[in-house]
Structures are given as structure tokens and as C-alpha cells.
Design an enzyme around this catalytic site. Structure first.
Site, mmCIF file in Angstrom:
data_model
loop_
_atom_site.group_PDB
_atom_site.id
_atom_site.type_symbol
_atom_site.label_atom_id
_atom_site.label_comp_id
_atom_site.label_asym_id
_atom_site.label_seq_id
_atom_site.Cartn_x
_atom_site.Cartn_y
_atom_site.Cartn_z
ATOM 1 N N LYS A 242 2.964 9.597 8.255
ATOM 2 C CA LYS A 242 1.841 9.128 9.517
ATOM 3 C C LYS A 242 2.426 9.940 10.567
ATOM 4 O O LYS A 242 1.960 10.282 11.286
ATOM 5 C CB LYS A 242 1.717 7.459 9.643
ATOM 6 C CG LYS A 242 0.500 7.021 8.063
ATOM 7 C CD LYS A 242 0.388 5.721 8.473
ATOM 8 C CE LYS A 242 -1.298 4.795 7.953
ATOM 9 N NZ LYS A 242 -0.407 5.083 6.916
ATOM 10 N N PHE B 111 1.154 -1.666 -0.482
ATOM 11 C CA PHE B 111 -0.171 0.346 0.189
ATOM 12 C C PHE B 111 0.858 1.208 0.269
ATOM 13 O O PHE B 111 2.100 1.306 1.065
ATOM 14 C CB PHE B 111 -1.325 0.190 1.528
ATOM 15 C CG PHE B 111 -1.897 1.108 0.937
ATOM 16 C CD1 PHE B 111 -2.945 1.737 -0.018
ATOM 17 C CD2 PHE B 111 -1.545 2.182 1.899
ATOM 18 C CE1 PHE B 111 -3.768 2.010 -0.036
ATOM 19 C CE2 PHE B 111 -2.547 3.310 1.816
ATOM 20 C CZ PHE B 111 -3.442 3.464 0.899
ATOM 21 N N ASP C 160 9.052 2.583 1.519
ATOM 22 C CA ASP C 160 8.177 3.419 1.885
ATOM 23 C C ASP C 160 8.391 3.124 3.637
ATOM 24 O O ASP C 160 7.594 2.025 3.819
ATOM 25 C CB ASP C 160 6.725 3.156 1.425
ATOM 26 C CG ASP C 160 5.702 3.390 1.735
ATOM 27 O OD1 ASP C 160 5.403 4.158 2.856
ATOM 28 O OD2 ASP C 160 4.268 3.762 0.950
HETATM 29 C C1 LIG Z 1 -1.166 5.364 5.172
HETATM 30 C C2 LIG Z 1 0.858 4.749 4.131
HETATM 31 C C3 LIG Z 1 0.805 5.532 3.125
HETATM 32 C C4 LIG Z 1 -0.345 6.606 2.866
HETATM 33 O O1 LIG Z 1 -0.182 7.751 3.820
HETATM 34 P P1 LIG Z 1 -1.182 9.361 2.996
HETATM 35 O O2 LIG Z 1 -0.815 9.770 4.485
HETATM 36 O O3 LIG Z 1 -2.669 8.554 3.909
HETATM 37 O O4 LIG Z 1 -1.584 9.531 1.842
HETATM 38 C C5 LIG Z 1 1.637 4.931 2.300
HETATM 39 N N1 LIG Z 1 2.229 4.215 2.082
HETATM 40 C C6 LIG Z 1 2.187 3.235 3.829
HETATM 41 C C7 LIG Z 1 2.767 2.741 3.461
HETATM 42 C C8 LIG Z 1 1.167 3.627 4.048
HETATM 43 O O5 LIG Z 1 1.054 2.781 5.394
#
Ligand SMILES: *Cc1c(COP(=O)(O)O)cnc(C)c1O
Length: 398
Positions: A252, A138, A223
Site C-alpha cells: 500500500k 485479509f 502481512d
Molecule cells: C490491501 C491489503 C492486501 C491486498 O493488497 P492489494 O494491493 O490490494 O493486492 C493484503 N493484505 C492486507 C493486510 C491489506 O490491507
């Protein structure tokens, strides 16, 4: 207004992009939230791995209040001391040399994708732009990050997707190596998949990923939007795998709940961005950066990494005890306070029962309970949650 009244108004005015629970939190402190009817909840979701310092941590509140009274926003046309200081803190504690700031995880990943493409074009020509990512990954909800994400449920309805992404199974070295083509410029992975179900790869996997990148001159993008900022008991999850990336994204938990994103890179890679190539109006403004500085300092100065390791070990052991007791629990896994419990049945009902009993739980991938409480969680908090979960699992069994 009470919860019922807020929920009615929400139905009138808010677009239905989320399957929201009928729960209206209005106040928070530490690991606890209170709803509009005054009911208390023990929070084991932490705003989806955002509230690593719990709710309204005094150091974050003080930093926000002080900065709000001094300067909230100016513009990236000027130098921003809080942004500079935050960049220094992040670089001093990671592989990175330079930082770029934006407002969310998706935006941080957008920046990483653009930087990887620009760097590759500058160094190897226009034919080299593809990025390999993992299935069940994700990376966000913008068009580029939806295209990067390896989940059909995120991508459907939005064709045509952005060209130039391929997906391979996570933790599979052979599949990754086979997917590299002359057009590949980067590999983008979560060190631990969060939304995909708390999937932890072997240490050997990332050694091999780094080798594949080095042999093919590919950039490695991590990420760490979910697993960064102490969640796993290290400031950054890549430190567990002895494998540094070339680019890393954060968001986050970075600013203690204030909206921020960051993209970090080594000097050589960062140099591909020149004035005018990328930007953000709000990105790294004084207010959010002040909150982020307070957040990082608190994590480091209050020994929260060691506390995370300790509480993570305790929570994992307690969950393993429950796993032995209930045959429909298939397994428990985790690093630090990033823990998943796989069930042989859909877990949505367990979350609802949790709300009734005053605990916030969370499901990913339909059948995995994901535990991402604030890092300041105490042994008493864990015991309280486990007692409630035990009751709920007993109900499910009956
Ligand atoms: C939550 C998340 C995102 C997206 O972050 P947003 O602030 O909602 O755009 C991207 N990568 C990972 C691994 C995430 O957990």
C-alpha cells in the site's frame, strides 16, 4: 466532463467489482482532494492507507518526474540501481536481509506463500506445506491469497480454493497452538487486522506466536501491507510487539501511491528462492522504486513517525470524547493513525453523509469506522473532521 458524465461513462465501460461512490476525484494535494465538479474533500481514507504522505507529495512527484525522464522500465533480467537501493533501505530498517519486489499486496503475499512452501520443502520435505492464518484476516484477491484470507465473503463463488490453509481466531494462543500439525510450515498474520475491523492483539499474543513458531520450526509471516510504512507510528507494526517475523510483506503506502509490493525475509529463508523460482515483469522497476525511496526517506527525515504518534493520540482522544457523547458508539481503539470506532449500527450512511459535508470516511466490517488519514495530517485537519463527524453522529442519533 463533470462528475455526472464520468459516472455514466463508468457504468458503460467499467466492470462492477466495486461498490463505487458517485465521487470523481481529479486532483489532490496533502490531505485534500477535489472532484470533477471542483468540490473539496478532507481525506481521512488516504487511498485506503496508501497516501501516507498525502496526495502528490512534492518529494514523490519530483522522484517520479525525474525517473520517468531517465528510465521507466528495463527488466529484471538486468540489475536495477533504484531497486537495489530500495532493498538496502528496507533491510537496514527492518529484521530482513533480502527483498523481492512485485506490484501489489496480494502479489507480495503470493511471494511469501511460495517462499514459505519452498523453504519448508527444501528443509523438511514435501509433506509440510500448510499455512495457518486468522479468521477476519485479509491477504488479497488472487486465488492463493483468497484462500489465505479468513473471510467467507471474499472466498465465496471461487471454489475450489487452494489447498493448504487453515484459519484460527485472531489473538487466541490456544486455538493457534491446537491448529499446528506435522503438515504446518508457517503462520501468517496481520500484526493489526485492517479489513477485519481494526483488531489489535495483545503484546503477549505475538510473544506466544513467536514461541509456537520457534518450538515447531514454523516460519512467521507478517502481512504489513496495510500497517507498515509508519501507519502505526513505527516504520513497521511488528516493532510494537517486540516480535520479529521471518518474512514480511509490504505494499500500500510503500511508494507514495505508485503501485508496488515487497516481500522481505531473513537470509536463511530467502535462500530458498533460486533463479527461476519466482518473478514479476514489472516488479521493482526503476519508476516505482524511485518513488518508494523518496517515500521512505521522507518518512524518516521529516520525523513523520513522531508526528504520527502525536496526531494519532490527538485523534484517538477526540474520538473517545465523541464516543462518550453518543451511546451507539461502542468503543474506539487504535495505534498511531490506524484507528477504529465501533458502532452499534451499520456505518455506511455515515460515509455518505461525510461526502455531502466534504470529508472522506471509511467503513470496514459493516459497523467499524476506520480512520487512516495521511500521516502528514495536522491538528486543524483532525479538528475539522471531528466537527463534521460530531454533526453527522448527532443527525444519526436524531
Ligand atoms: C490491501 C491489503 C492486501 C491486498 O493488497 P492489494 O494491493 O490490494 O493486492 C493484503 N493484505 C492486507 C493486510 C491489506 O490491507
Amino acid at each position: 466532463m463533470n462528475s455526472e458524465q464520468w459516472i455514466q461513462k463508468s457504468d458503460t465501460y467499467i466492470m462492477k467489482t466495486y461498490g463505487r461512490f458517485p465521487l470523481v476525484p481529479v486532483r489532490g494535494q496533502g490531505c485534500r482532494l477535489w472532484d470533477a465538479d471542483g468540490k473539496e474533500y478532507l481525506d481521512f481514507l488516504g487511498g485506503i492507507a496508501v497516501n501516507n504522505l498525502g496526495h502528490c507529495h512534492p518529494r514523490v512527484v519530483a522522484a517520479l518526474q525525474q525517473q520517468a525522464a531517465e528510465l521507466i522500465h528495463c527488466s529484471n533480467l538486468y540489475q536495477i540501481p533504484q531497486q537495489i537501493e530500495l532493498a538496502e533501505l528496507l533491510c537496514e530498517h527492518s529484521f530482513a536481509d533480502k527483498a523481492f519486489f512485485c506490484n501489489s499486496g496480494a502479489e507480495a503475499n503470493e511471494a511469501a506463500i511460495k517462499l514459505a512452501r519452498k523453504y519448508s520443502r527444501d528443509n523438511y520435505g514435501v509433506q509440510r506445506y500448510e499455512i495457518i492464518t486468522a479468521t477476519e484476516s485479509f491477504h488479497g484477491r488472487t486465488m492463493a491469497t483468497v484462500s489465505a484470507t479468513g473471510q467467507e465473503k471474499v472466498q465465496r463463488f471461487f471454489d475450489p480454493l487452494l489447498h493448504g490453509f487453515s484459519h484460527v481466531p485472531f489473538n487466541d494462543v490456544e486455538a493457534l497452538e491446537a491448529a499446528v500439525t506435522p503438515a504446518t510450515c508457517a503462520i501468517m498474520l496481520e500484526p493489526i487486522q485492517g479489513e477485519g475491523g481494526v483488531n489489535i492483539p495483545t503484546a503477549e499474543y505475538f510473544r506466544e506466536v513467536r514461541r509456537i513458531c520457534d518450538q515447531n520450526n514454523l516460519l512467521l509471516i507478517f502481512d504489513e501491507v496495510q500497517v507498515g510504512m509508519g501507519r502505526t507510528g513505527k516504520l513497521f507494526a511488528y516493532e510494537h510487539f517486540n516480535c520479529a517475523p521471518d518474512i514480511m510483506t509490504l505494499a500500500k503506502a510503500l511508494a507514495g501511491g505508485a503501485p508496488i509490493g515487497a516481500m522481505l525475509a531473513r537470509n536463511e529463508v530467502a535462500a530458498a528462492f533460486s533463479p527461476g523460482t519466482h518473478g514479476s515483469t514489472f516488479g521493482g522497476n526503476p519508476l516505482v522504486c524511485a518513488a518508494a525511496i523518496a517515500t521512505i526517506r521522507t518518512i524518516l527525515e521529516e520525523n513523520l513517525l513522531a508526528h504520527t504518534v502525536e496526531m494519532g493520540g490527538f485523534l484517538l482522544a477526540e474520538l473517545e470524547t465523541l464516543a462518550k457523547k453518543y451511546p451507539f458508539v461502542q468503543g474506539v481503539r487504535g495505534i498511531g493513525l490506524m484507528i477504529g470506532m465501533s458502532l452499534a449500527l451499520p456505518a455506511a450512511g455515515i460515509v455518505t453523509k461525510g461526502h455531502e459535508r466534504g470529508v472522506l470516511l471509511n467503513v470496514v466490517h459493516d459497523t467499524v469506522l476506520r480512520f487512516v488519514p495521511p500521516l502528514i495530517v495536522t491538528q486543524q485537519d483532525v479538528t475539522q473532521m471531528i466537527t463534521i463527524l460530531d454533526c453527522i453522529l448527532a443527525e444519526v442519533e436524531a
